[in-house]
Design an enzyme around this catalytic site. Structure first.
Site, PDB file in Angstrom:
ATOM      1  N   ALA A 147      50.289  75.357  45.550  1.00 22.59           N
ATOM      2  CA  ALA A 147      50.526  75.884  44.204  1.00 22.59           C
ATOM      3  C   ALA A 147      50.026  77.319  44.153  1.00 22.59           C
ATOM      4  O   ALA A 147      49.209  77.684  43.322  1.00 22.59           O
ATOM      5  CB  ALA A 147      49.817  75.026  43.166  1.00 22.59           C
TER       6      ALA A 147
ATOM      7  N   LEU B  23      53.169  82.480  43.588  1.00 27.47           N
ATOM      8  CA  LEU B  23      53.767  83.796  43.801  1.00 27.47           C
ATOM      9  C   LEU B  23      52.762  84.946  43.720  1.00 27.47           C
ATOM     10  O   LEU B  23      53.055  86.005  43.176  1.00 27.47           O
ATOM     11  CB  LEU B  23      54.910  84.048  42.810  1.00 27.47           C
ATOM     12  CG  LEU B  23      56.130  83.137  42.973  1.00 27.47           C
ATOM     13  CD1 LEU B  23      57.107  83.370  41.821  1.00 27.47           C
ATOM     14  CD2 LEU B  23      56.833  83.385  44.302  1.00 27.47           C
TER      15      LEU B  23
ATOM     16  N   CYS C 161      61.097  78.265  42.893  1.00 33.06           N
ATOM     17  CA  CYS C 161      59.645  78.122  43.040  1.00 33.06           C
ATOM     18  C   CYS C 161      59.123  77.165  41.980  1.00 33.06           C
ATOM     19  O   CYS C 161      59.273  77.424  40.788  1.00 33.06           O
ATOM     20  CB  CYS C 161      58.938  79.459  42.916  1.00 33.06           C
ATOM     21  SG  CYS C 161      57.140  79.276  42.993  1.00 33.06           S
TER      22      CYS C 161
ATOM     23  N   LYS D 219      68.097  80.721  47.392  1.00 34.54           N
ATOM     24  CA  LYS D 219      67.287  79.574  47.834  1.00 34.54           C
ATOM     25  C   LYS D 219      67.283  78.496  46.757  1.00 34.54           C
ATOM     26  O   LYS D 219      66.876  78.738  45.623  1.00 34.54           O
ATOM     27  CB  LYS D 219      65.863  80.023  48.136  1.00 34.54           C
ATOM     28  CG  LYS D 219      64.994  78.935  48.777  1.00 34.54           C
ATOM     29  CD  LYS D 219      63.685  79.525  49.294  1.00 34.54           C
ATOM     30  CE  LYS D 219      62.855  78.504  50.044  1.00 34.54           C
ATOM     31  NZ  LYS D 219      61.620  79.115  50.587  1.00 34.54           N
TER      32      LYS D 219
END
Lengths: 257, 304
Positions: free
Chosen positions: B70, B73, B130, B165
């Protein structure tokens, strides 16, 4: 320069119910390492240990190209490592991280709690080789949890505390008489162990103008700055324990102490 | 010797082995272990318009045959990438793709525009998957209209290879894949991590500061392989497969399922030389099977 190397186990010395010391033979000339650096050790044959295990470099013998790792059996991975036998291979990614830096004065106190004593043997040896006689303050739960005191005694003065009073002074390391003197006998603290212990030492050092280098044990996935899992908050934001640490000046960390 | 070169649209790869974003840093972290230039490509850490500190520690939990992360980013922002990191890595002689993420369509667009100006970056991987940020990220990739909207908007400003993605955290991944293909994606990569969680029974607390995180590693491979197989039958653009690849055999499974190239992620943490071993293993497989081109493996699954 980081390396990935198969070492060979020479000896597996059991110290206590929980601890063993592995001595590993490097196949060639050992690269230079800094006390406080660590290795990421691959665990083969453990059902649930997926990632490598980060372990402090406990001791280094450059003349024989051997290193020692102190293993505390806490989970499946370390239990498998503790069963390794002479002749077995062990794959290491090493040396990793930023280690301890040398002090500006010769008056140093090295404080270890539990398996946190691991990097302090290599550090103490480094000091002795640089003409500095270190003092060690080692804390444990009981006398039975103190590891390799004789090895530390060969390098400097050793002071001990145990929580139950079964060895040395009763209490935590901060309660030892050498921490109580009005003018401390040291200018630099080097420590590794539980966060709670290191925070108390950081507070002690901060209030007396003493420097305090702490070694963190955050959980890691890679060990070399690729995954960003092991961060700790610092005055410069999140920093990786594996690359910017594990050793930090306590003042650099955003610790509530 | 068998040919290992593959094409992803206009993008030429010396071999089909790339590295997955968030597991390979900026390549430099692995330069002591392997020759970065020997890789087909690297996808560097997720990059956003503004710098991000990421989520609080703990960010990682080891799980059976895998791990949860986790990270959220953490990155220096696109300007930090351009000014601090790009000058250090631009001379790598491999395809460097930047993984681009954002909280709004505008942020994706602005980040992509800036990266479009970098000569040594031949493509981006648009991260609409994400799971570890509150806004954006996976929110774009789990709804077909928003996946289409962000891909369309980035396609308008980004002139080089646009890889998208995909998230596995959807009911039907082929619908999203077809949507982004229709919006101008040059390729699709999959899978990003699977949303998961872990609990410490002693403290009765979640292991991760964010409670949930993204699962990766060999434990996700069967799911990833199934999705690559499904998507490769649904779209015409090249598919880049990933999810638990830790050996040449794993990589070949993804190629047979329909991938033109593969990415290696979590396995880099356990063996930082794994990419080179996989490249060599694919070459040996071709020789053993008397095949002269790795492209013959793509979609060569025998069924029925």
């Amino acid at each position: 320069m980081k390396h990935i190397t198969d070492f060979t186990i020479i000896t597996n010395q059991r110290e206590t119910d929980e601890f063993v010391v592995l001595t590993l033979q490097h196949p060639g000339e050992l690269p230079s390492m800094v006390p406080g650096q660590f290795a990421e050790v691959r665990v083969d044959g453990a059902e649930n240990a997926f990632l490598r295990r980060p372990l402090s470099i406990h001791d280094v013998d450059y003349s024989n190209n051997t290193i020692k790792l102190l293993i505390q059996e806490v989970g499946e991975g370390t239990r498998v490592l503790a069963k390794l036998k002479s002749g077995d291979q062990l794959n290491l990614v090493y040396p990793l991280g930023t280690g301890y830096s040398l002090p500006k004065s010769n008056r140093v106190l090295l404080v270890g709690g539990g398996c946190g004593v691991a990097p302090l043997l290599f550090l103490g040896r480094h000091f002795v080789e640089n003409g500095i006689r270190p003092k060690f303050l080692i804390g444990g739960r009981t006398a039975a949890t103190l590891i390799r005191l004789d090895a530390y005694e060969q390098l400097g003065d050793v002071y001990v505390t145990t929580e139950d009073g079964s060895a040395g002074h009763k209490g935590f390391v901060i309660h030892h008489p050498i921490m109580k003197t009005e003018t401390p006998e040291f200018d630099h603290i080097y420590t590794c162990g539980p966060d709670a212990m290191m925070k108390v030492l950081a507070k002690y050092a901060g209030s007396r103008g003493i420097t305090c280098q702490v070694s963190l044990e955050n959980h890691m996935a890679c060990g070399f700055g690729a995954c960003l899992c092991c961060v700790t908050p610092t005055v410069d934001g999140h920093k990786c324990t594996c690359v910017d640490g594990p050793v930090f000046d306590s003042k650099y960390l955003k610790w509530e102490i | 010797m068998g040919n290992l070169k593959v094409q992803l649209g206009e993008l030429s790869l010396s071999n089909p082995v790339m590295t997955a974003s968030g597991t390979f840093g900026y390549g430099e972290e692995y330069a002591d272990f392997i020759d970065i230039n020997a890789l087909g490509g690297i996808v560097v850490k997720g990059t956003t318009l503004h710098a991000r500190e990421g989520n609080a520690y703990p960010r990682m939990a080891e799980t059976p045959k895998g791990m949860l992360n986790a990270v959220g980013l953490q990155n220096k922002g696109v300007d930090g990438f351009i000014n601090d990191i790009y000058p250090r890595i631009k001379n790598f002689k491999t395809n460097i793709l930047v993984n681009v993420s954002g909280s709004t369509v505008e942020e994706y667009v602005e980040t992509a525009e800036k990266i479009n100006e970098l000569d040594a970056i031949p493509g981006i991987e648009l991260n609409i998957s994400c799971p570890n940020v509150k806004e954006g990220g996976m929110a774009f990739g789990t709804s077909c209209p928003s996946a289409i909207a962000v891909t369309n908007a980035v396609r308008k400003v980004y002139k080089k290879h646009l890889m998208v993605k995909l998230s596995p955290n959807v009911t039907d991944i082929t619908e999203i894949a077809k949507g982004v293909e229709g919006s101008g994606a040059d390729s699709v990569s999959l899978i990003n991590t699977l949303l998961g969680m872990a609990i410490d029974v002693n403290s009765r607390k979640p292991v991760l500061s964010t409670i949930t995180g993204g699962l990766s590693g060999p434990c996700v491979k069967p799911v990833a392989l199934r999705m690559v197989w499904q998507v490769s039958q649904a779209v015409n653009v090249p598919v880049v497969g990933m999810g638990g690849i830790a050996s040449a055999e794993d990589a070949i499974e993804f190629l047979l399922a329909g991938a033109s190239a593969i990415q290696i992620g979590t396995a880099n943490f356990i063996d930082p030389t794994i990419t080179i071993k996989v490249i060599n293993g694919i070459r040996e497989y071709l020789e053993r099977n008397q095949m002269d081109d790795v492209k013959q493996l793509t979609g060569a699954l025998i069924t029925g």
